[in-house]
Every structure is written in structure tokens, then in C-alpha cells.
Write an enzyme that holds these catalytic residues in place. Structure first.
Site, PDB file in Angstrom:
ATOM      1  N   ILE A 153      25.627  30.928   0.724  1.00 13.31           N
ATOM      2  CA  ILE A 153      24.320  30.240   0.462  1.00 13.31           C
ATOM      3  C   ILE A 153      24.045  29.575  -0.233  1.00 13.31           C
ATOM      4  CG2 ILE A 153      21.982  31.518   0.224  1.00 13.31           C
ATOM      5  CD1 ILE A 153      23.026  34.352   0.364  1.00 13.31           C
ATOM      6  N   LYS A 176      30.523  21.279  -8.662  1.00 18.85           N
ATOM      7  CA  LYS A 176      29.318  21.624  -8.474  1.00 18.85           C
ATOM      8  C   LYS A 176      28.616  20.302  -8.426  1.00 18.85           C
ATOM      9  CE  LYS A 176      28.399  25.505  -9.653  1.00 18.85           C
ATOM     10  NZ  LYS A 176      27.658  26.864 -10.714  1.00 18.85           N
ATOM     11  N   ASP A 200      32.920  29.294 -17.875  1.00 14.82           N
ATOM     12  CA  ASP A 200      33.253  27.662 -18.077  1.00 14.82           C
ATOM     13  C   ASP A 200      33.604  26.974 -17.027  1.00 14.82           C
ATOM     14  OD1 ASP A 200      33.979  25.714 -20.361  1.00 14.82           O
ATOM     15  OD2 ASP A 200      36.112  26.470 -20.436  1.00 14.82           O
TER      16      ASP A 200
END
Length: 603
Positions: free
Chosen positions: A330, A348, A383
Site C-alpha cells: 500500500i 524512503k 533505525d
């Protein structure tokens, strides 16, 4: 063809190199002083002090780099040093490192300083350490008063129990032990339970790292047993059984157990290492396959870990051919996530724009990630490695990913020749999203995932973390089966939240309404409202209510908040509480001994 090297004729080159190394040495001295202070705080059971120390140490590296850059700019006008001088600075620096005990970390510090001064010239490989220049093999501190990296013990002459007792007492912790003889007997029994009776080979010995590893309320003894051709890892957690009294809490004898306590989801250890490369080499011998980057990070040298990770990535790219793709699953509203299937990490990036109902900014999201970096992660928050100006070969980017990058993060990408330069991104370990784990799992896996999810959230709330978005897609399952939170854009301190019950509906219209009939403040949380989102699957619902029926009771959340406001810090364990000696061998403990434990949480 190589040319005869020019003479190192620049005095400024030598002076700059020496200044950088002096500043690194100051940084590493402060790093080691923190580990020494950790021993004192542990002995005094000053848990808030240990938390403060761990937070301060995380920011210390950047502070020292900034101070060094300012000094170089003031003393040498560093930004205007001629490009022909920088290679000389690097060569002088290499010369200064030939007998250094932390050369790999000093090289990374040099890179960090150069990045701040040279900016885009960072990509000039003649100026920085793209590969290590100084070997870290066989470095040892040979000063007379120095501790060796590890000590070797030979139980043959005095027996295993006496040797184990000597290992513990050699650390010279000030508080007395509740019953060290009892705890040693528990270790002996645990070794027998795990391995059975084994014959002692002629080379039977025990190696123990000379410094304790401090984190949370625990100090770990870490070592290995050598017997014939077998290398058996172990770790012994030392804890306060009660005020001013110590106990050996358990012994961890499996590699998977050690990998968990050194995992990316735990905060960094405080450990005094004169020769960090020797510690890392030792730890790799008992956790083979664990990347050096992760080990350096786990012992608090996160910048060195970050440097090694980037080298690992470049090495992997040169020995693979698959392409970066948009991560399956998703899509998030805030982050664009992509991955390289052959590489076990995700990348990311914060999107340029966030659709409703998200009401946040890039700066706020970055602040959340920094909060997690500095907070005690308890084995329940992943982390992240934060990078700037990462160049990826365009040929390795899937066309669909390039279109997604141009659509969602145009401000963060630049084309440079055959590369795409990403201005800012986070990198995390790739995990199986919990929603997919539950969707595709067997009944036993669903029960495990649900139990782990509830434990994770409860431990986070006890550590003053409210995840914000509780959906399963924001949690992942690690290789060791632990559920870890990894979506931080809505994270808050629980003590900043208002825990509320849903008021009863005023009439039938309220009860049938899809919208709340009550006011909701920006920091209000309503645990009762989580059930419809988490219990939709009947299989999940059954196991969830069996293990965590109290999850939706606001009192559970309020009680955690109240304890935090009173300054209480609960006990967390980086291993299953069932492994604790007081639980595993209760017959050895008198009433009121370490088994009183209180409320337990596995972290």
C-alpha cells in the site's frame, strides 16, 4: 600509467590534516568518556541519566564535525583552499594514521568534515576516503596499562563455575551481587540444558570482551566459548535485582538471541572500545553474516556504520543487475518508498505534497525521524540511515519508479549525466509488512503476528511513544519474527496525548452516524475506536481478543501515561522474559529475590 608523485610541499596541507585528526581524537575521547560514565550511572541505577547520556552521545559526532569545520574556516579559510592541496591533505592524513587505533573512524570523520567544506566536490574521490586506506587488521593497544580487546580464560585448571565467577568479578562492578553462586549455577544449568554434557577439548577456553555493553537497565557480558572446532557465542545480562543489589539475569547462548540484542531496532550500546575494529571483528565471529555496518552502528559508531553501509550499497550495485522499483504494498500518503529486490533495504523519500487528511510539513516529518533516532527504541522501532546527495545510476532505475519520483518528489532529484542524484532520503531494513504477514499467514503465524503487534504497541506506550497511525501496514515483521514499527510521521509522546473515552451517543442519529458526534482535539486519542480498523478479519479478531483484550480500554493507555508522568521507567528485556533465571529456575530463588521482577516487557 602511474606518474612519479609530486612532493608533499604544502604546509597548509599538513596543518589541516593534523587539525582534523586532533578534532577526531577529541571526538573519540568524548565517545569513550560516555561509556565510562555509563558504568557509573548503571552502578547507581540512574536510568534517567543513562537515557540522557545516550541521547547526548548521538548528537556528539555532528557537534564535533561542526566545530572542526568552523576551526578550519577560521584558521585556514578552508573553503578557498586550492584543489591541488586537498589530495595532499588526504595523503598527510593517511601518514598520521599509520599507528592510529581507530583509523577507520578517523577516515570517516575526515569525509564528514570534507563534505561540509567541499559541498558538491564531495564526489571527487581524490579528496575523500571512498575505500579504507589503513588496514584495521591486528590492531591492539600495547600500552602497559591498557585493557586487551578480550581476555582468555582456561577453565581446565579451576573448573567452569570458578572461571565464570572470575569473569564476572573481573568487571569490578561496585554494587554487590544478590547471590552470585546461585546465578553461576543457573548459567551452568542453562549450558547443560542447551548443549548437554560435552567433552572438554584440549583447547577449551572462554573469550570475554573486556568492556561491558550498557543499554537501558542492563549491562551485558559478551563472549564466546571455544571447544574443539566449535565457537559458541554467549551474552550474560547483569541487572539490578533490587536497589543496590545486582544479579545475573540469564545467559543467551544462541546466535539468533545475540543478533536480536544487536539488532537495528534497538538503541545503540554504550561500550568503551579503544580499538573498535577489534570489537567488531570479535562480534562478527559470534554473529557471522551480520554486516559490519550494523555492528558498528549497534556499538554507537553510527556514522562509521553509515559509511560502511554506503560502501556495501556501491559494492552490491557493481555486482548485481536488477533495478530499483517502487516498493510493493500500500502506497503511503507521506513517503515514497522504493527498493532494490536483491538488497534487503528500503529507500524512503518525503513527498513534496501530502493529500488530505495529512496535515504536516517536511520539517515536521524530519523532526519525527530525529525523535526516533534519539529515543530508546526498545527493539520495537526501526533505525534509519539518513543520507544526502545520493547518486544512483539511471540505468538501474525502473521506468515506473522514475515516473513516480518525477511526480512525487521533483524537488529532491537532479539529473547528472548518467546518474540520478537524490538530495535527501532515509534507508531502513526491509521487513514483511504486518498487514501482508497477517493476510497470507497460517493460523499460527496470525496468532504470533497479533500477539507481537499488541506487545510492540504496549511496550512503545510504556516508553512514551504513541505511534499515531495504528494500522498493520505501518508495522513490519523482522527476520527473527519480531514486530517493529516503521512509519513515524504521526508519532507523538504519549505524555503529550489526551487519552479519552468515546462519549455515549446522544440519540439514534449519533449512533448511526459515520462521523464523530463529539469534539476531537489535535492530541486526543480514543483507543476504543481502533477496534473496527484492527479486528475486521475474524481470524485476527479471535487471536487479538485472546491476547490483548485490554488494548481498546482507555485505562490501559492512561495508566501508562500516569506512570510516565510520575517519572517511572518500566523494565524492558531484549530477550524473552521466560529466559530469565528467576522464571526459568524458580526453585533456585528464595521469595523476595530477583524473581519479584514487577511488570515485565520483552523489548
Amino acid at each position: 600509467m602511474n606518474h612519479f608523485p609530486k612532493l608533499l610541499s604544502s604546509q597548509i596541507g599538513f596543518d589541516v590534516a593534523q587539525t582534523i585528526l586532533e578534532n577526531f581524537d577529541r571526538h573519540y575521547r568524548i565517545f569513550r568518556e560516555a561509556a565510562v560514565e555509563a558504568k557509573d550511572l548503571f552502578e547507581r541505577a540512574d536510568w534517567h541519566g543513562l537515557q540522557r547520556l545516550a541521547r547526548e552521545r548521538i548528537t556528539s559526532y555532528d557537534d564535533r564535525v561542526r566545530e572542526c569545520v568552523e576551526l578550519l574556516e577560521d584558521e585556514y579559510d578552508a573553503e578557498n583552499i586550492d584543489n591541488e592541496v586537498w589530495p595532499q591533505i588526504k595523503l598527510h592524513y593517511i601518514g598520521l594514521l599509520t599507528s592510529h587505533r581507530q583509523p577507520e573512524c578517523a577516515e570517516t570523520f575526515f569525509n564528514s568534515v570534507c563534505c561540509k567544506i567541499l559541498h558538491r566536490a564531495y564526489f571527487n574521490n581524490d579528496f575523500i576516503f571512498v575505500r579504507p586506506a589503513i588496514s584495521t587488521e591486528y590492531i591492539e593497544n600495547d600500552e602497559p596499562a591498557a585493557k586487551p580487546t578480550y581476555r582468555a580464560y582456561y577453565p581446565g585448571s579451576e573448573g567452569l563455575a570458578a572461571t565464570l565467577e572470575r569473569i564476572v568479578t573481573n568487571f569490578q562492578l561496585n554494587p554487590p551481587f544478590e547471590d552470585l553462586e546461585r546465578d553461576i549455577a543457573c548459567i551452568m544449568q542453562a549450558i547443560h540444558d542447551e548443549f548437554g554434557a560435552f567433552d572438554e577439548a584440549v583447547n577449551f577456553q572462554i573469550h570475554v570482551l573486556s568492556s561491558l555493553f550498557y543499554r537501558n537497565k542492563t549491562a551485558y557480558v559478551v563472549g564466546r566459548i571455544i571447544n574443539g572446532d566449535r565457537v559458541l557465542p554467549f551474552a550474560v545480562p547483569i541487572r539490578h535485582a533490587r536497589a543496590g543489589i545486582l544479579a545475573l539475569d540469564t545467559v543467551l547462548l544462541r546466535r539468533d538471541q545475540l543478533k536480536i540484542i544487536f539488532s537495528f531496532s534497538h538503541s545503540y550500546f554504550l561500550v568503551d572500545m579503544n580499538v573498535p575494529s577489534a570489537y567488531v571483528q570479535f562480534l562478527r565471529s559470534i554473529m557471522p553474516g551480520k554486516p559490519k555496518a550494523e555492528i558498528y552502528t549497534s556499538v554507537g559508531l553510527q556514522k562509521q556504520g553509515k559509511n560502511l553501509f554506503y560502501r556495501d550499497l556501491l559494492h552490491h550495485l557493481s555486482h548485481s543487475s536488477d533495478r530499483f522499483i517502487v516498493a510493493p504494498g500500500i502506497k503511503g500518503l507521506v513517503m515514497l518508498v522504493f527498493t532494490l529486490p536483491s538488497f534487503p533495504y528500503v529507500f524512503k523519500m518525503i513527498k513534496d505534497h501530502f493529500p488530505p487528511p495529512k496535515d504536516t510539513t517536511r520539517e515536521q516529518i524530519m523532526a519525527k525521524y530525529l525523535l526516533v533516532k534519539r529515543h530508546d527504541r526498545l527493539g520495537r522501532m526501526a533505525d534509519t540511515l539518513e543520507y544526502s546527495s545520493v547518486a544512483l545510476p539511471l540505468a538501474r532505475l525502473d521506468d515506473a519508479l522514475v515516473r513516480e519520483l518525477e511526480k512525487e518528489v521533483p524537488s529532491l532529484i537532479e539529473y547528472e549525466g548518467e546518474n540520478l542524484v537524490i538530495k535527501h532520503l532515509y534507508i531502513e531494513r526491509r521487513m514483511v509488512p504486518l498487514n501482508l504477514y497477517l493476510q497470507n499467514g497460517s493460523d499460527a503465524e496470525i496468532e504470533h503476528g497479533v500477539r507481537e503487534y499488541g506487545n510492540a504497541v504496549k511496550e512503545l506506550m510504556q516508553a512514551n511513544i504513541f505511534p499515531g497511525d495504528m494500522l498493520y501496514k505501518n508495522f513490519g515483521v523482522t527476520r527473527h519474527g519480531r514486530v517493529v514499527f516503521y512509519d513515524y510521521d504521526e508519532i507523538e509522546y504519549l505524555t503529550d496525548c489526551n487519552v479519552r473515552r468515546v462519549p455515549p451517543p446522544r440519540n439514534d442519529e449519533d449512533e448511526m452516524s459515520g462521523e464523530p458526534w463529539y469534539t476531537v482535539g489535535p492530541h486526543d486519542i480514543f483507543p476504543e475506536t481502533y477496534a473496527p480498523f484492527l479486528l475486521g478479519d475474524p481470524r485476527v479478531r479471535e487471536h487479538f481478543l485472546a491476547h490483548h483484550a485490554d488494548f481498546f480500554d482507555p485505562q490501559l493507555w492512561q495508566d501508562s501515561k500516569d506512570r510516565l508522568l510520575r517519572g517511572e521507567l518500566p523494565d524492558f528485556f531484549a530477550y524473552e522474559p521466560a529466559l530469565r533465571f528467576c522464571i526459568r529456575y524458580p526453585e533456585r530463588f528464595a521469595p523476595g529475590d530477583a524473581a519479584d521482577g514487577g511488570k515485565l516487557a520483552a523489548a
